[in-house]
Scaffold this motif. Structure first.
Motif, PDB file in Angstrom:
ATOM      1  N   TYR A  93      46.830  39.327  47.282  1.00  0.00           N
ATOM      2  CA  TYR A  93      45.385  39.110  47.233  1.00  0.00           C
ATOM      3  C   TYR A  93      44.898  39.068  45.791  1.00  0.00           C
ATOM      4  N   GLN A  95      41.264  39.461  43.475  1.00  0.00           N
ATOM      5  CA  GLN A  95      39.983  40.165  43.579  1.00  0.00           C
ATOM      6  C   GLN A  95      39.208  39.951  42.283  1.00  0.00           C
ATOM      7  N   TYR A  97      36.231  41.350  39.837  1.00  0.00           N
ATOM      8  CA  TYR A  97      35.487  42.584  39.598  1.00  0.00           C
ATOM      9  C   TYR A  97      34.418  42.395  38.522  1.00  0.00           C
ATOM     10  N   THR A 103      34.805  41.163  45.461  1.00  0.00           N
ATOM     11  CA  THR A 103      35.278  40.333  46.563  1.00  0.00           C
ATOM     12  C   THR A 103      36.746  39.968  46.385  1.00  0.00           C
ATOM     13  N   PHE A 104      37.405  39.797  47.527  1.00  0.00           N
ATOM     14  CA  PHE A 104      38.825  39.510  47.583  1.00  0.00           C
ATOM     15  C   PHE A 104      39.063  38.122  48.162  1.00  0.00           C
TER      16      PHE A 104
END
Lengths: 113, 121
Positions: A93, A95, A97, A103-104
């Motif tokens: 995954y 992500q 920041y 959100t991923f």
């Protein structure tokens, strides 16, 4: 919200071969004040929480094998496994920041061919 | 090293309140550099950040907008832990819930072991 997408959804690679996963953000995660990309990569194996692999788009977390590398800037990023090992079978995954909500991506499943 | 240990029920009835706790070892919930997060994972929603609490001379909370009316994250300085409360749950809230730390920057490391919470009567 920044939407993260990943491609492919899954891939199968022979042992010792290269695996590449793409991640795209709906807006740039490059912060102009420090020229850092606010992008992390995680590995998740079945029944385990995600494990941090890479942050700042290309900095490996301590203890992560150097066959894992991250690249890219702005909105387009890549996680590369240079020589796939059996223990690398997992879902990966990305992500962002940069902003809340953090959100991923939806994940990319990596298997052995 | 920092470790997070989650606890709480695995089954919650619809319309009730989901409550989970994350006990911290190796760091302090009152740290001036860390933030303490809840994240959930389901097949339909993937990994979803729910919110966080952190201390910077005073306590702050940030929540996902979609949950803002139902979620509370509270620190407990006496037990060095933090909790998640999610009210009025529905089957859509069925997921594996994780706690996780951010330190100085907002990547998540480490994570708790995860708790599968099923919302069902």
């Amino acid at each position: 919200d920044i939407v993260m997408t990943q491609s492919p959804d899954s891939l199968a690679v022979s042992l010792g071969e290269r695996a590449s996963i793409n991640c795209k953000s709906s807006q740039s995660v490059l912060h102009s004040s420090n020229n850092n990309n606010y992008l992390a990569w995680y590995q998740q194996k079945p029944g385990q929480p995600p494990k941090l692999l890479i942050y700042w788009a290309s900095t490996r977390e301590s203890g992560v094998p150097d066959r894992f590398s991250g690249s890219g800037s702005g909105t387009d990023f890549t996680l590369t496994i240079s020589s796939l090992q059996a223990e690398d079978v997992a879902v990966y995954y990305c992500q962002q920041y940069l902003n809340t909500p953090f959100t991923f991506g939806p994940g990319t499943k990596v298997d052995i061919k | 090293q920092v470790q997070l240990q989650q606890s709480g029920p695995g089954l919650v009835k619809p319309s009730q309140t989901l409550t989970l706790t994350c006990a911290i070892s190796g760091d302090s919930v009152s740290s001036n550099t860390a933030a303490w997060n809840w994240i959930r994972q389901s097949p339909s929603r993937g990994l979803e950040w729910l919110g966080r609490t952190y201390y910077r001379s005073k306590w702050y909370n940030e929540y996902a907008v979609s949950l803002k009316s139902r979620i509370t994250i509270n620190p407990d300085t006496t037990k060095n832990q933090f909790s998640l409360q999610l009210t009025s749950v529905t089957p859509e809230d069925t997921a594996v819930y994780y706690c996780a730390r951010c330190d100085r920057q907002n990547w998540f490391d480490p994570w708790g072991q995860g708790t599968l919470v099923t919302v069902s009567s």
